[in-house]
Design a protein around this motif. Structure first.
Motif, PDB file in Angstrom:
ATOM      1  N   THR A 139       0.862  -1.191   0.000  1.00  0.00           N
ATOM      2  CA  THR A 139       0.000   0.000   0.000  1.00  0.00           C
ATOM      3  C   THR A 139       0.897   1.240   0.000  1.00  0.00           C
ATOM      4  OG1 THR A 139      -0.006   0.169   2.408  1.00  0.00           O
ATOM      5  CG2 THR A 139      -1.741  -1.200   1.408  1.00  0.00           C
ATOM      6  N   LYS A 140       0.266   2.391  -0.217  1.00  0.00           N
ATOM      7  CA  LYS A 140       1.011   3.657  -0.233  1.00  0.00           C
ATOM      8  C   LYS A 140       1.730   3.874   1.102  1.00  0.00           C
ATOM      9  CE  LYS A 140       0.433   8.519  -1.339  1.00  0.00           C
ATOM     10  NZ  LYS A 140      -0.473   9.659  -1.377  1.00  0.00           N
ATOM     11  N   ARG A 141       1.063   3.605   2.209  1.00  0.00           N
ATOM     12  CA  ARG A 141       1.648   3.791   3.539  1.00  0.00           C
ATOM     13  C   ARG A 141       2.826   2.835   3.754  1.00  0.00           C
ATOM     14  NH1 ARG A 141       2.167   7.779   6.941  1.00  0.00           N
ATOM     15  NH2 ARG A 141       0.126   7.988   7.855  1.00  0.00           N
ATOM     16  N   GLU A 142       2.674   1.586   3.307  1.00  0.00           N
ATOM     17  CA  GLU A 142       3.769   0.605   3.448  1.00  0.00           C
ATOM     18  C   GLU A 142       4.994   1.040   2.644  1.00  0.00           C
ATOM     19  OE1 GLU A 142       0.588  -3.032   4.153  1.00  0.00           O
ATOM     20  OE2 GLU A 142       1.615  -2.869   2.229  1.00  0.00           O
ATOM     21  N   ILE A 143       4.761   1.639   1.475  1.00  0.00           N
ATOM     22  CA  ILE A 143       5.872   2.142   0.663  1.00  0.00           C
ATOM     23  C   ILE A 143       6.559   3.304   1.388  1.00  0.00           C
ATOM     24  CG2 ILE A 143       6.464   3.353  -1.491  1.00  0.00           C
ATOM     25  CD1 ILE A 143       4.312   1.559  -2.848  1.00  0.00           C
ATOM     26  N   GLU A 144       5.771   4.166   2.027  1.00  0.00           N
ATOM     27  CA  GLU A 144       6.347   5.282   2.800  1.00  0.00           C
ATOM     28  C   GLU A 144       7.252   4.749   3.910  1.00  0.00           C
ATOM     29  OE1 GLU A 144       2.969   8.813   2.505  1.00  0.00           O
ATOM     30  OE2 GLU A 144       2.856   7.373   4.127  1.00  0.00           O
ATOM     31  N   VAL A 145       6.775   3.721   4.624  1.00  0.00           N
ATOM     32  CA  VAL A 145       7.559   3.109   5.708  1.00  0.00           C
ATOM     33  C   VAL A 145       8.863   2.541   5.142  1.00  0.00           C
ATOM     34  CG1 VAL A 145       7.619   1.202   7.388  1.00  0.00           C
ATOM     35  CG2 VAL A 145       5.568   2.630   7.203  1.00  0.00           C
ATOM     36  N   SER A 165       2.460   5.351  16.142  1.00  0.00           N
ATOM     37  CA  SER A 165       3.103   4.783  17.339  1.00  0.00           C
ATOM     38  C   SER A 165       4.170   3.788  16.891  1.00  0.00           C
ATOM     39  CB  SER A 165       2.054   4.065  18.196  1.00  0.00           C
ATOM     40  OG  SER A 165       1.644   2.867  17.549  1.00  0.00           O
ATOM     41  N   ASN A 166       5.127   3.498  17.803  1.00  0.00           N
ATOM     42  CA  ASN A 166       6.171   2.512  17.494  1.00  0.00           C
ATOM     43  C   ASN A 166       5.558   1.163  17.138  1.00  0.00           C
ATOM     44  OD1 ASN A 166       7.982   4.494  18.104  1.00  0.00           O
ATOM     45  ND2 ASN A 166       8.759   3.565  19.982  1.00  0.00           N
ATOM     46  N   GLY A 167       4.521   0.795  17.878  1.00  0.00           N
ATOM     47  CA  GLY A 167       3.856  -0.497  17.642  1.00  0.00           C
ATOM     48  C   GLY A 167       3.238  -0.582  16.250  1.00  0.00           C
ATOM     49  N   THR A 168       2.639   0.524  15.804  1.00  0.00           N
ATOM     50  CA  THR A 168       2.024   0.552  14.468  1.00  0.00           C
ATOM     51  C   THR A 168       3.095   0.385  13.388  1.00  0.00           C
ATOM     52  OG1 THR A 168       0.269   1.993  15.286  1.00  0.00           O
ATOM     53  CG2 THR A 168       0.565   1.924  12.911  1.00  0.00           C
ATOM     54  N   VAL A 169       4.229   1.056  13.563  1.00  0.00           N
ATOM     55  CA  VAL A 169       5.324   0.946  12.589  1.00  0.00           C
ATOM     56  C   VAL A 169       5.841  -0.494  12.560  1.00  0.00           C
ATOM     57  CG1 VAL A 169       7.688   1.665  12.015  1.00  0.00           C
ATOM     58  CG2 VAL A 169       5.988   3.368  12.706  1.00  0.00           C
ATOM     59  N   ARG A 170       5.990  -1.110  13.756  1.00  0.00           N
ATOM     60  CA  ARG A 170       6.444  -2.511  13.815  1.00  0.00           C
ATOM     61  C   ARG A 170       5.454  -3.419  13.079  1.00  0.00           C
ATOM     62  NH1 ARG A 170       8.749  -1.113  18.848  1.00  0.00           N
ATOM     63  NH2 ARG A 170       6.808  -1.537  19.968  1.00  0.00           N
ATOM     64  N   ASN A 171       4.160  -3.131  13.236  1.00  0.00           N
ATOM     65  CA  ASN A 171       3.129  -3.909  12.523  1.00  0.00           C
ATOM     66  C   ASN A 171       3.278  -3.755  11.013  1.00  0.00           C
ATOM     67  OD1 ASN A 171       1.983  -4.885  14.852  1.00  0.00           O
ATOM     68  ND2 ASN A 171       0.312  -3.393  14.905  1.00  0.00           N
ATOM     69  N   TYR A 172       3.485  -2.492  10.577  1.00  0.00           N
ATOM     70  CA  TYR A 172       3.675  -2.254   9.144  1.00  0.00           C
ATOM     71  C   TYR A 172       4.871  -3.045   8.611  1.00  0.00           C
ATOM     72  CZ  TYR A 172       0.269   1.482   8.248  1.00  0.00           C
ATOM     73  OH  TYR A 172      -0.891   2.200   8.055  1.00  0.00           O
ATOM     74  N   ILE A 173       5.976  -3.008   9.355  1.00  0.00           N
ATOM     75  CA  ILE A 173       7.194  -3.702   8.917  1.00  0.00           C
ATOM     76  C   ILE A 173       6.939  -5.204   8.836  1.00  0.00           C
ATOM     77  CG2 ILE A 173       9.599  -4.263   9.533  1.00  0.00           C
ATOM     78  CD1 ILE A 173       9.737  -1.320  10.681  1.00  0.00           C
ATOM     79  N   SER A 174       6.219  -5.733   9.816  1.00  0.00           N
ATOM     80  CA  SER A 174       5.877  -7.162   9.833  1.00  0.00           C
ATOM     81  C   SER A 174       5.028  -7.530   8.608  1.00  0.00           C
ATOM     82  CB  SER A 174       5.128  -7.477  11.131  1.00  0.00           C
ATOM     83  OG  SER A 174       4.703  -8.804  11.118  1.00  0.00           O
TER      84      SER A 174
END
Length: 199
Positions: A139-145, A165-174
């Protein structure tokens, strides 16, 4: 006479391309550039019919230059080694007139230039196959990450930059690792670069 400007960061290839096209009776190379920025200056100065450019160049890439030149009157041909669906998709959005691979015979290039001058759009058949073969799953957000990860961003820094939040970023990375079927961030970065999905 078809007036051509070439942008290519490999000097040997730049010289060879210029010499080959100058051999054609109906073509003349009016300028050569080593990057996209030099190309834009040459286009302003020379008003060519055709801009022939590589993608991966220092200072400004061919795709960046193509997007900038979209409103210009010259026709744009991307000539590259990279048969990547992400690059091709971005080139199509920039409305380039041709996207050809460097391993094509030289007479095909001159022929393609003539056809493009007549109003045709030409895309290498390998690229068309590739474009339909694999869609970018992110997704666009995942590409931003991922873009922030490629710049060396930590989970904390990415969270701050994107107001998450840090947790949300970790979820995106996962989720990114899962979608790309890789084991770690380094492999994820390598995969998206290879596919050209970061653009």
């Amino acid at each position: 006479m078809i007036r051509i400007v070439i942008a290519e960061d490999q000097q040997l290839l730049l010289g060879a391309l210029g010499a080959l096209l100058d051999l054609e009776e109906d073509m003349t190379v009016v300028g050569k550039a080593g990057n996209g920025e030099e190309l834009l200056a040459l286009v302003k100065q020379e008003c060519p019919d055709i801009c022939l450019m590589d993608i991966e160049m220092p200072v400004m890439t061919g795709l960046d230059a193509a997007e900038y030149l979209r409103e210009d009157s010259c026709k744009i041909i991307i000539l590259t080694t990279f048969a990547r669906p992400g690059y091709f998709e971005r080139a199509r959005k920039a409305e380039v007139d041709g996207y050809l691979l460097k391993d094509s015979p030289s007479e095909d290039l001159a022929d393609s230039i003539r056809q493009i001058m007549k109003g045709k759009r030409l895309y290498s058949s390998e690229l068309i196959d590739l474009a339909f073969a694999e869609e970018n799953p992110l997704t666009k957000r995942e590409i931003e990450v991922l873009q922030l990860l490629t710049q060396g961003g930590t989970t904390k820094a990415i969270a701050k930059e994107l107001h998450l939040s840090n947790g949300t970023v970790r979820n995106y990375i996962s989720i990114i690792l899962d979608k790309l079927e890789v084991d770690n961030r380094i492999e994820a970065i390598a995969r998206v670069k290879e596919k050209g999905w970061l653009s």
